[in-house]
Design an enzyme around this catalytic site. Structure first.
Site, PDB file in Angstrom:
ATOM      1  N   ASP A   5       1.647  -1.196 -13.786  1.00  0.00           N
ATOM      2  CA  ASP A   5       2.427  -1.936 -12.770  1.00  0.00           C
ATOM      3  C   ASP A   5       3.015  -3.245 -13.235  1.00  0.00           C
ATOM      4  O   ASP A   5       4.042  -3.456 -13.077  1.00  0.00           O
ATOM      5  CB  ASP A   5       1.630  -2.012 -11.314  1.00  0.00           C
ATOM      6  CG  ASP A   5       0.978  -0.703 -10.911  1.00  0.00           C
ATOM      7  OD1 ASP A   5       1.516   0.423 -11.446  1.00  0.00           O
ATOM      8  OD2 ASP A   5       0.100  -0.898 -10.292  1.00  0.00           O
ATOM      9  N   GLY A  17       0.694  -1.106  -0.009  1.00  0.00           N
ATOM     10  CA  GLY A  17      -0.004  -0.130  -0.081  1.00  0.00           C
ATOM     11  C   GLY A  17       0.748   1.253   0.014  1.00  0.00           C
ATOM     12  O   GLY A  17       0.387   2.346   0.462  1.00  0.00           O
ATOM     13  N   ALA A  18       2.077   1.228  -0.501  1.00  0.00           N
ATOM     14  CA  ALA A  18       2.899   2.554  -0.570  1.00  0.00           C
ATOM     15  C   ALA A  18       3.055   3.041  -1.758  1.00  0.00           C
ATOM     16  O   ALA A  18       3.851   3.722  -2.206  1.00  0.00           O
ATOM     17  CB  ALA A  18       4.205   2.103   0.061  1.00  0.00           C
ATOM     18  N   SER A  30       3.519  -0.888  -5.765  1.00  0.00           N
ATOM     19  CA  SER A  30       3.102  -2.082  -6.210  1.00  0.00           C
ATOM     20  C   SER A  30       3.213  -3.515  -5.793  1.00  0.00           C
ATOM     21  O   SER A  30       3.876  -4.634  -6.515  1.00  0.00           O
ATOM     22  CB  SER A  30       3.182  -1.983  -7.842  1.00  0.00           C
ATOM     23  OG  SER A  30       2.487  -1.203  -8.451  1.00  0.00           O
ATOM     24  N   SER A  31       3.020  -3.682  -4.610  1.00  0.00           N
ATOM     25  CA  SER A  31       3.229  -4.895  -4.066  1.00  0.00           C
ATOM     26  C   SER A  31       2.187  -6.040  -4.647  1.00  0.00           C
ATOM     27  O   SER A  31       2.544  -7.077  -4.931  1.00  0.00           O
ATOM     28  CB  SER A  31       2.942  -4.927  -2.482  1.00  0.00           C
ATOM     29  OG  SER A  31       1.541  -4.743  -2.279  1.00  0.00           O
TER      30      SER A  31
HETATM   31  P1  ADP Z   1       0.339  -1.633  -3.612  1.00  0.00           P
HETATM   32  O1  ADP Z   1       0.218  -0.135  -3.716  1.00  0.00           O
HETATM   33  O2  ADP Z   1       1.336  -2.161  -2.753  1.00  0.00           O
HETATM   34  O3  ADP Z   1       0.165  -2.522  -4.815  1.00  0.00           O
HETATM   35  P2  ADP Z   1      -2.301  -2.611  -3.280  1.00  0.00           P
HETATM   36  O4  ADP Z   1      -3.650  -2.262  -2.207  1.00  0.00           O
HETATM   37  O5  ADP Z   1      -2.688  -2.367  -4.796  1.00  0.00           O
HETATM   38  O6  ADP Z   1      -1.247  -1.755  -2.875  1.00  0.00           O
HETATM   39  O7  ADP Z   1      -2.056  -4.057  -2.911  1.00  0.00           O
HETATM   40  C1  ADP Z   1      -1.973  -4.542  -1.787  1.00  0.00           C
HETATM   41  C2  ADP Z   1      -2.574  -5.920  -1.591  1.00  0.00           C
HETATM   42  O8  ADP Z   1      -1.945  -6.997  -2.227  1.00  0.00           O
HETATM   43  C3  ADP Z   1      -2.733  -6.553  -0.045  1.00  0.00           C
HETATM   44  O9  ADP Z   1      -3.476  -5.587   0.594  1.00  0.00           O
HETATM   45  C4  ADP Z   1      -2.548  -7.802  -0.288  1.00  0.00           C
HETATM   46  O10 ADP Z   1      -3.993  -8.430  -0.404  1.00  0.00           O
HETATM   47  C5  ADP Z   1      -1.727  -8.129  -1.505  1.00  0.00           C
HETATM   48  N1  ADP Z   1      -0.364  -8.658  -1.536  1.00  0.00           N
HETATM   49  C6  ADP Z   1       0.504  -7.878  -1.812  1.00  0.00           C
HETATM   50  N2  ADP Z   1       1.968  -8.635  -1.443  1.00  0.00           N
HETATM   51  C7  ADP Z   1       1.403  -9.529  -0.875  1.00  0.00           C
HETATM   52  C8  ADP Z   1       2.026 -10.703   0.009  1.00  0.00           C
HETATM   53  N3  ADP Z   1       3.308 -10.758   0.125  1.00  0.00           N
HETATM   54  N4  ADP Z   1       1.199 -11.570   0.650  1.00  0.00           N
HETATM   55  C9  ADP Z   1      -0.051 -11.489   0.627  1.00  0.00           C
HETATM   56  N5  ADP Z   1      -0.443 -10.480   0.078  1.00  0.00           N
HETATM   57  C10 ADP Z   1      -0.126  -9.612  -0.431  1.00  0.00           C
HETATM   58 MG    MG Z   2      -1.417  -2.375  -6.189  1.00  0.00          MG
END
Ligand code: ADP
Ligand code: MG
Length: 410
Positions: free
Chosen positions: A191, A136-137, A140-141
């Site tokens: 992303d 959530g930073a 793009s996790s």
């Molecule tokens: P970001 O900007 O980091 O992409 P998002 O809200 O789009 O933020 O995505 C974050 C979501 O992705 C998390 O709430 C989770 O559901 C999922 N996610 C990302 N990385 C992981 C991880 N390592 N393990 C489990 N869920 C993950």
């Molecule tokens: Mg995202």
């Protein structure tokens, strides 16, 4: 005052060791078929241009999501994540469809679903996830999670897509569909393109004009801050995302309305030379000046992105600073998507010696970037950290971001 909190990236060996441990704990000491990774990304310039058929320029972070995966023959998907220790996830692939699954596993199952929809044979799997991409930073996790699974599935099910850029563009599309249709989050593919199509020492120029063949939509551009004695610093503001709801939709709607009033398919059709005439044509329909400001940002931002690419392609990385700072001012004043935390990072970093700084991502929180002379990095981070402490805000996180590799096997 406290010292800056650095969010370290893991070496491939370190990431693989961690995720193998998570895998063997969850799945009875067994060995995975392999370990794959995909990076988070940061956008250097070109913000809110993707849905306006414009240009943007992301680069891959050394911060990655790692996946250890073993195929199964029964069509079942079982997942564990070190970042969601209380949420193991399981589903049958045959049951995955839009609206049928929820939770973090939907990003993963969505990738398998989208690849089968595209005609590939995809088996089930057991998999473990571990990641140093902050959630959530704005880095793009979620895309790194999808893309790590895309290359893992590509490998174990021998799809052969990850071996070249054209195939990777297909994986991008599967990940985009997974996030849109199964995880239910709007995303335009920026992303996922960054995570799958970036390369070490490069940025990725993405062109969102509709109708461009996928391979022509992305092109690697040399980006070597280290050679210019610079470092790319990313600051996760950890700002609470207040009042964000509806802002993104409102910006998109304003751009669509302006394009309609101007009689063009999208705002890419307005060139920098034609901007003044376009704004004059909008004026009678734009009493409060909102459309004028939005259009001015979009048109100048794609132009700044093109000029940024021209400079870094010639190795003139130290000269892009003013473009970054102008991009920030445009996002703050014309597009109105910055916030006090992002502005404070940018102002503090510039005062402490950065050559350029800007918010990155959608805005209203998330991260900012600064291009900083190597010897000033600690000082800039300390200054930003102190400014946040003085303001009474949560301490930010700092990432060093040399342009890194796209998704692959460890
Ligand atoms: P970001 O900007 O980091 O992409 P998002 O809200 O789009 O933020 O995505 C974050 C979501 O992705 C998390 O709430 C989770 O559901 C999922 N996610 C990302 N990385 C992981 C991880 N390592 N393990 C489990 N869920 C993950
Ligand atoms: Mg995202």
């Amino acid at each position: 005052p406290s010292t800056p909190q650095w969010l370290e990236s893991w070496t491939p060996t370190g990431g693989a060791r961690r995720v193998r441990t998570v895998f063997s704990r969850a799945f009875d000491g067994d060995e995975p078929d392999g370990v794959w990774f995909a990076p988070g990304r940061v956008n250097l310039i070109g913000e809110h241009t993707d849905y306006n058929a414009g240009l943007c320029l992301p680069t891959a972070l050394p911060h990655r999501t790692y996946v250890a995966l073993r195929a199964r023959e029964d069509g079942v998907v079982r997942l564990v994540s070190a970042q969601a220790p209380d949420e193991p996830w399981e589903a049958k692939l045959a049951d995955v469809a839009p609206g049928s699954v929820s939770g973090w596993g939907s990003y993963v199952a969505g990738v398998a679903w989208a690849l089968s929809e595209a005609g590939h044979t995809v088996r089930g799997f057991d998999a473990a996830v571990d990641s140093c991409v902050p959630f959530g930073a704005g880095l793009s996790s979620s895309a790194s999670l999808e893309c790590a699974f895309a290359v893992a599935i590509d490998d174990v099910d021998t799809l052969g897509l990850a071996k070249d850029d054209a195939g990777r563009a297909e994986l991008v599309e599967a990940c985009r569909r997974a996030e849109n249709e199964i995880a239910g989050a709007p995303t335009g593919g920026l992303d996922q393109s960054a995570s799958l199509r970036c390369a070490e020492g490069r940025a990725l120029l993405l062109d969102f004009r509709p109708g461009l063949p996928a391979v022509e939509s992305g092109r690697g551009v040399p980006f070597d801050p280290a050679a210019a004695g610079l470092e790319l610093l990313v600051v996760d503001t950890r700002a609470p995302h207040a009042l964000v709801d509806g802002q993104y939709g409102a910006r998109r709607a304003a751009c669509e309305k302006a394009a309609e009033l101007l009689g063009v398919e999208n705002l890419r059709a307005i060139t920098p030379d034609g901007l003044e005439a376009a704004l004059a044509a909008l004026a009678p329909h734009d009493e409060d000046g909102v459309l004028t400001r939005r259009v001015r940002h979009v048109v100048t931002e794609t132009d700044r992105t093109a000029r940024f690419v021209e400079l870094v392609s010639r190795g003139l990385v130290a000269e892009v600073g003013p473009l970054m700072t102008a991009s920030h001012a445009s996002l703050r004043d014309d597009y109105e998507v910055s916030c006090r935390e992002l502005d404070l990072v940018v102002d503090t970093a510039m005062a402490a010696g950065a050559v350029g700084a800007r918010m990155t991502g959608g805005g209203f929180g998330g991260s900012a970037i600064a291009l900083v002379p190597r010897d000033d990095v600690e000082r800039v981070a300390a200054a930003v950290n102190r400014a946040f402490t003085d303001a009474g805000w949560t301490a930010p996180g700092f990432l060093q971001a040399p342009p890194s590799a796209g998704a692959g096997a460890v």
